[in-house]
Design an enzyme around this catalytic site. Sequence first.
Site, PDB file in Angstrom:
ATOM      1  N   GLU A  98       1.000  -1.242  -0.072  1.00 45.32           N
ATOM      2  CA  GLU A  98      -0.196  -0.084   0.098  1.00 45.32           C
ATOM      3  C   GLU A  98       0.943   1.291  -0.027  1.00 45.32           C
ATOM      4  O   GLU A  98       0.657   2.251  -0.583  1.00 45.32           O
ATOM      5  CB  GLU A  98      -1.087  -0.282   1.093  1.00 45.32           C
ATOM      6  CG  GLU A  98      -1.965   0.719   1.302  1.00 45.32           C
ATOM      7  CD  GLU A  98      -3.013   0.737   0.175  1.00 45.32           C
ATOM      8  OE1 GLU A  98      -3.327  -0.414  -0.454  1.00 45.32           O
ATOM      9  OE2 GLU A  98      -4.131   1.569   0.301  1.00 45.32           O
ATOM     10  N   THR A 136     -13.391   5.629 -12.587  1.00 41.81           N
ATOM     11  CA  THR A 136     -12.302   5.386 -11.941  1.00 41.81           C
ATOM     12  C   THR A 136     -12.720   3.784 -11.228  1.00 41.81           C
ATOM     13  O   THR A 136     -11.562   3.333 -10.400  1.00 41.81           O
ATOM     14  CB  THR A 136     -12.021   6.333 -10.656  1.00 41.81           C
ATOM     15  OG1 THR A 136     -10.900   6.102 -10.031  1.00 41.81           O
ATOM     16  CG2 THR A 136     -13.185   6.448  -9.846  1.00 41.81           C
TER      17      THR A 136
END
Length: 802
Positions: A385, A508
Site C-alpha cells: 500500500e 475510476t
Amino acid sequence: MLFKIIQNHLYLFIYLLCISNVNAKSPFNSSFTPEHLRYLKNETKYLFKHAWNSYMEFGFPYDEVRPLTCEPYGPDYKDYMNTVRNDAMANISSTVLDNLDTLIIMEQWDDLDYVLRYLKCKQKDFFNKDSIVQVFETTIRFLGGLMSAHLILTDVKFKTTTSPKFTKIKDEYDGFLLDMAYDLGLRLIPSYRTSTNVPVPRINLANGLKNVPPVLQKDACTSGVTTPVLEFTLLSKLTGDYQFEYYSQLSFWKLWSSKSSLNLMPMTIDPASNQWKDSITGIGASIDSFYEYAAKASIIFDDKYMWSVFKASYQALLTHSAQGGDGAMIFPNVGTEDGVVFSDWIDSLGAFWSGLQVLTGQLSDAIKTHVVYLKIWDYFDSIPERWIYAHHNKKNKKKIYRAEDSIELEWYPLRPEFIESSYYLYRATKDPMYLQIGERVLNLFQDKFKAPCGFSGIQDIKTGKKQNRMETFVMGETLKYLYLLFDTNDEVFLHSPAMNSKNWVFSTEAHPLWFHKGLADENYNFGAQNLSALTNDKFKYTPAVVKNITVSSPYMFNIPDENDAIQHIGKKDPFSGRFDICELNPLKKSSKSLLQSSYYDWPYLFNSDYSFSKSLKKPSHINKSNLDGSYIELTRDFFDKFTTFNTSLTCPRTYNTQIYEIFWGDIKSCGNTEISQIIYKRPNTTESIILEDDLWVPSLQGLRIIFEELVAGSIDSRNEVITNEYISLIQSDDDEDANMYKKKDSVLRIKKINGVSLRYGSLVWTLPFVPNANDNGEVRVTSEGRVVIQGKVIENLVVWYG
Ligand SMILES: *[C@@H]1O[C@H](CO)[C@@H](O)[C@H](O)[C@H]1NC(C)=O
Ligand SMILES: *[C@@H]1O[C@H](CO)[C@@H](O)[C@H](O)[C@H]1NC(C)=O
Ligand SMILES: *[C@@H]1O[C@H](CO)[C@@H](O)[C@H](O)[C@H]1NC(C)=O
Ligand SMILES: *[C@@H]1O[C@H](CO)[C@@H](O)[C@H](O)[C@H]1NC(C)=O
Ligand SMILES: *[C@@H]1O[C@H](CO)[C@@H](O)[C@H](O)[C@H]1NC(C)=O
Ligand SMILES: *[C@@H]1O[C@H](CO)[C@@H](O)[C@H](O)[C@H]1NC(C)=O
Ligand SMILES: *[C@@H]1O[C@H](CO)[C@@H](O)[C@H](O)[C@H]1NC(C)=O
Ligand SMILES: *[C@@H]1O[C@H](CO)[C@@H](O)[C@H](O)[C@H]1NC(C)=O
C-alpha cells in the site's frame, strides 16, 4: 542456463541477471499466439466465475463474500467508526451493483438475467437502508455501476451473433437501473448541500445527514469532493434533474480555485470550517481521481475547462513532484506551497497514473512510471500500500536493508491499478511484455490469491498473511482489466467498432461511461453558462471560478525578434506541445521481426533495479531465488521468444555525477515564469546561434532547476566521461573571468528547468540581467555570456545579447 552480464556501475559493480528457468504453468510458453490468448481469456473468465459463483452461493444478497471462510459480509452495525468496512457496504448487494457491466463483458447471461430480475423486484426501497456510507465510494462503485449497465443495455449495438439470451434481456430492459441510480443520487446529494459547498464525506442512505456523527464528517479528501462530478453530471444529463451537476460542479470549481500558487491542490479539506487541512499533494490516495476525472470529464463531456485543469495540474506535477532518472519516473508527495518533496514513499494507488498518462497522450512518461511498479511487482508479487523508495539515512550507508524496511503500509487487497495501466499500455504499444505481465498476474491469482470462496488479498506482505475479504473491485476492476488485456482480437463489445463513435471512458471504478446528445433527458437544459449564472446570484461566487481557468504559461513576452539574425525564430509553450501530438511508442525500433519486445532494446530497463536497489528486496516468505518466475521481464520463455539474441542487454554505465536541485528566486512565482521552447518559423538563412529546441527564460526568477555537477573523471548521465579539457573549454580562459571560477574543478549542467527536460546539446537563453545585490556576487556572467553561480560555470545557461 543463460547468464547475461550487465555492467551496471563504474566501480566494477557487476549485476548478474539470471533468466528464469521455471515455466509458468501455461502450456504455451509465452508464445502469445491467438490460441494462447484465447486460453488466457478463458482462464481469466474461469477465475471470475469462481469468484462470482462463490459470492452467489455464500454471500448474496449481502454485500460481499468472505473468501477464506465462505461467509456473507456486510456493514459493521455495532461500530460506526469501522469505516474501512462501512464506507462501501450498506447491505445493498454491493458486489452485484459493482459488477453488472462485468457480467456483460464476461458474457455471463444467466447470471445477468438473474440479478437484473432480483434488482427489479427489490427496486423499491432498495437503497432505503439505515447505513452510513461514504459518498465517494458509493458514487464510483454503485451509482457508476448502475449508469454503466443502463448505458450498455440501451445505447450499444451488439453484434447480431450475440446470444439470443442477451438480446432478450436487452429487449426486456425498461430503464429501471437508471431509476435506481436516480434514487441513489437523491440520497447522496444532500451531502453536497452544505453552507460551504464543500460536501461532507458521509451520509446515511435512509436518513440523510441526520444522526451522522460529526467525527465521521470532519475531513473530506480532494478525490472525495471532486470525483463525483463525472457520475453526477452524467446523472443530471440522463435524468434532466440538474441538481447533481450543479452541486458537484460547484464543489469541483471551488476547490480548483483554491489551489496553491504553484497550481497544486492540497488533499484534505474541512467542510464545516471551509479550510484546507494540509498543504501536501501527490498523485495517490486522497487525490488520484481528481486528475483522472478532470481528464475523463473533459473527454466524455467535451469540456475544455476540465482539460485545462488536467494540463495545468500535470505541468505543476512535472515541475514540482516528478523524480527519477532517465528510465524511471515517480511522483512522491510534495508541499503545495513550497514544492518541497514531503515523503519518501509512493503508494499502490499511484500505479493507476501510467494508465492516465497513456490516455492523455504522455506515453514516454507512462512507460517510465509503469516500469517502477513492474519492478515492485517483481519483488513483492503485489504492491505494498505504501512503498518506501529511498532510504535516506546517510549515516548507515553500508546498512543492508531488508524487505520490511521498505514497506510502510503492508497490505495488498488485490488492487487493480497496476494491471489497469498494463492494459492501457498494451492497447497503446502492443508490446508483448504487457501480456507477459498479465500472464504472471493471472498465475498469481490461480496459485496464490485463490481462496475457497473467491480471492483473498494479502494482509501483510512482510509475512504473507492473507486477508479474509474480497472487495467488489477484485471482480469489477482487477479481473475485468486482466480479461480486457487478453482481448487482443477485440471480441469484447468495448473494443468493437460499435463503440468507436462514442467518447467512452472507464470510470475510476472501471465502469464504461459515455454521453452524447441523444442520451440527454428532454428536460435537460443546463450547461456551463447557466452554472456560472447560478453561481453568481445564489452563492456569490466570483465568476473566476468558472470563467478564467486559463493557466497555461504566459509565454508571449519579449522574444527579441526585431533582430535580423533571428527572424526565423518563434516560441512555443513546451508544455502545451506535449498534448498536441499523438505520441507513438517511443521504445519501438524501426524494423526487425514482429516477434519482439522493444523493452529489450531500451537501455533503461534495469535502471530502476539499480536506483531503488535498497528498496527492492524480496520478503523472506517469497522465494529468494531469482529462478522462480517472478522477474516478469526475465522469464526464460518470454526472453527467448521476444529478443532477437542480437540484443546486448547492456545498461549504460551508471553516472556518478551529483544531481541536485536549486530554487532560483521566489518559487511561488514559478507558475508565472515564462519558459518557452524555440521553434524555427522558417529555415534560417544566416548562421544562427539559437537553435530549435533551445529554451527561452527571459528572467531568472521563480525557477526550479535540476543541475548535474560535472567533475573531471566522472561519468555523466549521458554516459560520457568528463575530461579536464572539457571543463576548461566551458570555463574559457579569459583573464577577467579567471578569479570567478578558476579554483573550481567542476561546471554545472542544467538537466531540467521548471519541469522541462533539456534535450541533448540544447541551451537555455536568458536576457541580460543585473546580478542582485542579495546574491553577494554569487551570480555572475562570463565574458562569453555563460552564467556562473558560486564560482561554477553553467554549461548551458547563456545570456542573449541580441
Ligand atoms: C512448451 O515447452 C515444452 C517444454 O519445452 C514443450 O514440450 C512444449 O511443446 C511447448 N509448447 C508449445 C505450445 O510450444
Ligand atoms: C476454460 O477453462 C476451464 C478451466 O481451466 C476449462 O475447464 C475449460 O475447458 C476451458 N474452456 C475452453 C473453451 O478452453
Ligand atoms: C440485510 O439484507 C438481508 C437480505 O436482504 C436481510 O435479510 C437482512 O435483514 C438485512 N440486514 C440488515 C441489518 O438490514
Ligand atoms: C440556460 O437556461 C435557460 C433557461 O433557464 C435555457 O433556455 C438555456 O438553453 C440554458 N443554456 C444552456 C447552455 O444550457
Ligand atoms: C479573470 O479574468 C478577469 C477579466 O477577464 C480578470 O480581471 C481577473 O483578474 C482574472 N482572474 C484571475 C484569477 O486570473
Ligand atoms: C518456491 O519454490 C518452490 C520450489 O521451486 C515452489 O514449490 C514454491 O511454490 C515456491 N513458492 C513460491 C511462493 O513461489
Ligand atoms: C546484430 O547487430 C549488429 C550490430 O548492431 C548488426 O550489424 C547486425 O545486422 C545485427 N543482426 C541481426 C540479425 O539483426
Ligand atoms: C540553422 O542554422 C543552424 C546553425 O547555423 C544549422 O545547424 C541548422 O541546420 C540550420 N537549420 C536550417 C533548417 O537550415
